[in-house]
Scaffold this motif. Structure first.
Motif, PDB file in Angstrom:
ATOM      1  N   VAL A  36       5.083   5.092  -7.864  1.00 15.07           N
ATOM      2  CA  VAL A  36       3.990   4.965  -8.821  1.00 15.07           C
ATOM      3  C   VAL A  36       2.903   4.065  -8.243  1.00 15.07           C
ATOM      4  O   VAL A  36       3.110   3.327  -7.275  1.00 15.07           O
ATOM      5  N   ASP A  37       1.731   4.157  -8.857  1.00 14.34           N
ATOM      6  CA  ASP A  37       0.606   3.336  -8.431  1.00 14.34           C
ATOM      7  C   ASP A  37       0.931   1.859  -8.632  1.00 14.34           C
ATOM      8  O   ASP A  37       1.444   1.452  -9.681  1.00 14.34           O
ATOM      9  N   GLY A  38       0.640   1.032  -7.595  1.00 12.67           N
ATOM     10  CA  GLY A  38       0.907  -0.403  -7.663  1.00 12.67           C
ATOM     11  C   GLY A  38       2.251  -0.802  -7.093  1.00 12.67           C
ATOM     12  O   GLY A  38       2.599  -1.998  -7.146  1.00 12.67           O
ATOM     13  N   ARG A  39       2.997   0.134  -6.551  1.00  8.48           N
ATOM     14  CA  ARG A  39       4.305  -0.204  -5.995  1.00  8.48           C
ATOM     15  C   ARG A  39       4.142  -1.091  -4.754  1.00  8.48           C
ATOM     16  O   ARG A  39       3.231  -0.923  -3.959  1.00  8.48           O
ATOM     17  N   HIS A  40       5.052  -2.050  -4.591  1.00  7.21           N
ATOM     18  CA  HIS A  40       5.007  -2.975  -3.460  1.00  7.21           C
ATOM     19  C   HIS A  40       5.418  -2.263  -2.178  1.00  7.21           C
ATOM     20  O   HIS A  40       6.303  -1.414  -2.183  1.00  7.21           O
ATOM     21  N   HIS A  41       4.758  -2.640  -1.106  1.00  8.26           N
ATOM     22  CA  HIS A  41       5.141  -2.126   0.204  1.00  8.26           C
ATOM     23  C   HIS A  41       6.478  -2.737   0.599  1.00  8.26           C
ATOM     24  O   HIS A  41       6.711  -3.940   0.415  1.00  8.26           O
ATOM     25  N   ASP A  49       1.846  -8.131   0.880  1.00 11.03           N
ATOM     26  CA  ASP A  49       0.531  -8.204   0.241  1.00 11.03           C
ATOM     27  C   ASP A  49      -0.079  -6.827  -0.033  1.00 11.03           C
ATOM     28  O   ASP A  49      -1.182  -6.749  -0.548  1.00 11.03           O
ATOM     29  N   TYR A  50       0.651  -5.783   0.288  1.00 15.49           N
ATOM     30  CA  TYR A  50       0.096  -4.438   0.134  1.00 15.49           C
ATOM     31  C   TYR A  50       0.742  -3.716  -1.051  1.00 15.49           C
ATOM     32  O   TYR A  50       1.929  -3.910  -1.357  1.00 15.49           O
ATOM     33  N   ARG A  51      -0.109  -2.900  -1.700  1.00 17.77           N
ATOM     34  CA  ARG A  51       0.325  -2.125  -2.865  1.00 17.77           C
ATOM     35  C   ARG A  51      -0.036  -0.651  -2.645  1.00 17.77           C
ATOM     36  O   ARG A  51      -0.983  -0.323  -1.928  1.00 17.77           O
ATOM     37  N   LEU A  52       0.704   0.202  -3.316  1.00 18.39           N
ATOM     38  CA  LEU A  52       0.426   1.636  -3.245  1.00 18.39           C
ATOM     39  C   LEU A  52      -0.719   1.971  -4.197  1.00 18.39           C
ATOM     40  O   LEU A  52      -0.684   1.620  -5.381  1.00 18.39           O
ATOM     41  N   TYR A  53      -1.726   2.628  -3.666  1.00 15.65           N
ATOM     42  CA  TYR A  53      -2.881   3.009  -4.489  1.00 15.65           C
ATOM     43  C   TYR A  53      -2.940   4.530  -4.567  1.00 15.65           C
ATOM     44  O   TYR A  53      -3.008   5.220  -3.547  1.00 15.65           O
ATOM     45  N   ILE A  54      -2.912   5.042  -5.805  1.00 14.92           N
ATOM     46  CA  ILE A  54      -2.940   6.488  -6.050  1.00 14.92           C
ATOM     47  C   ILE A  54      -4.160   6.783  -6.913  1.00 14.92           C
ATOM     48  O   ILE A  54      -4.283   6.281  -8.032  1.00 14.92           O
ATOM     49  N   VAL A  80      -2.957  -0.328   0.307  1.00 13.62           N
ATOM     50  CA  VAL A  80      -4.111  -1.226   0.353  1.00 13.62           C
ATOM     51  C   VAL A  80      -3.648  -2.610  -0.079  1.00 13.62           C
ATOM     52  O   VAL A  80      -2.579  -2.766  -0.683  1.00 13.62           O
ATOM     53  N   THR A  81      -4.493  -3.589   0.224  1.00  9.28           N
ATOM     54  CA  THR A  81      -4.147  -4.939  -0.209  1.00  9.28           C
ATOM     55  C   THR A  81      -4.269  -5.047  -1.729  1.00  9.28           C
ATOM     56  O   THR A  81      -4.922  -4.225  -2.385  1.00  9.28           O
ATOM     57  N   LYS A  82      -3.670  -6.083  -2.260  1.00  8.87           N
ATOM     58  CA  LYS A  82      -3.720  -6.298  -3.709  1.00  8.87           C
ATOM     59  C   LYS A  82      -5.154  -6.487  -4.183  1.00  8.87           C
ATOM     60  O   LYS A  82      -5.547  -5.971  -5.238  1.00  8.87           O
ATOM     61  N   ARG A  90      -7.054  -3.132  -4.082  1.00 10.42           N
ATOM     62  CA  ARG A  90      -6.638  -2.278  -5.196  1.00 10.42           C
ATOM     63  C   ARG A  90      -7.333  -2.703  -6.491  1.00 10.42           C
ATOM     64  O   ARG A  90      -7.767  -1.859  -7.279  1.00 10.42           O
ATOM     65  N   SER A  91      -7.443  -4.004  -6.740  1.00 12.85           N
ATOM     66  CA  SER A  91      -8.124  -4.485  -7.942  1.00 12.85           C
ATOM     67  C   SER A  91      -9.597  -4.073  -7.923  1.00 12.85           C
ATOM     68  O   SER A  91     -10.172  -3.710  -8.966  1.00 12.85           O
TER      69      SER A  91
END
Length: 213
Positions: free
Chosen positions: A171-176, A181-186, A195-197, A200-201
């Motif tokens: 899901v979107d926002g999942r931790h790498h 410091d990276y999150r999944l961006y969908i 992408v970085t947190k 993503r914000s």
């Protein structure tokens, strides 16, 4: 000079003239004469048909008879067997497709992460049906993404490589799994990526602003 009229002569003449007697035929008619019809031609007599007798002799009722135009109509008694056969055939085709898709390894695509000595590995496939699980990928690394689009790109499945296995329902926002410091961006306009947190914000804020506009 007046001619004398003898009474006996007048009486004899009255006897010779028959008195008026009205016709009694109209009185006996059930329908008055002015309501009767007198056709010029007699109607032809139609012999009664034997359609009822023919229907009574039918062995198969009319609602169970077949009236094919080009192909034979399906037998209502065997409709359940036909549906079951079609279902079994579709299941076999689906199973064959899944078996083939889950054994063919797609090419691994790499994309470098900005300002970091690392890459994002992607495996991408496309078909009309979804997958049960990705095929075995011997070169996959933790953090890689497996993206499968189906149903004319209306559906998407995303797996994340973690602990040397594929984790489903990313899901979107999942931790790498490796880069904290990276999150999944969908997003709809771009493919899933890491992408970085902070980035993503920023992306989320822009998306909310475009919706308001």
């Amino acid at each position: 000079m007046k001619i004398p009229v003898f009474e006996s002569t007048v009486k004899s003449r009255r006897k010779e003239i028959s008195p008026y007697r009205p016709c009694t035929r109209a009185e006996t008619d059930a329908i008055p004469i002015h309501q009767q019809s007198f056709p010029l031609h007699k109607r032809a007599q139609v012999k009664p048909t034997t359609a009822v007798e023919l229907l009574d002799e039918d062995v198969v009722p009319i609602h169970r008879q077949r009236f094919p135009l080009t192909t034979a109509a399906p037998d209502p008694d065997n409709s359940a067997d036909t549906d079951a056969a079609v279902t079994i055939s579709l299941c076999q085709e689906h199973e064959t497709y899944l078996t083939s898709m889950e054994t063919i390894v797609p090419e691994r695509q790499e994309q470098k992460i900005r300002n970091l000595n690392a890459v994002v590995g992607r495996y991408m496939t496309r078909h009309e049906l979804p997958l049960r699980h990705p095929p075995p990928c011997p070169h996959a690394k933790n953090g890689d993404l497996y993206i499968h689009r189906y149903d004319g790109n209306r559906g998407i499945q995303i797996w994340v490589r973690d602990d040397n296995c594929w984790k489903a329902d990313a899901v979107d926002g999942r931790h790498h799994p490796v880069l904290p410091d990276y999150r999944l961006y969908i997003a709809g306009g771009m493919g899933p990526t890491w992408v970085t947190k902070k980035t993503r914000s920023t992306y989320k804020g822009r998306a909310r602003g475009q919706k308001k506009d």
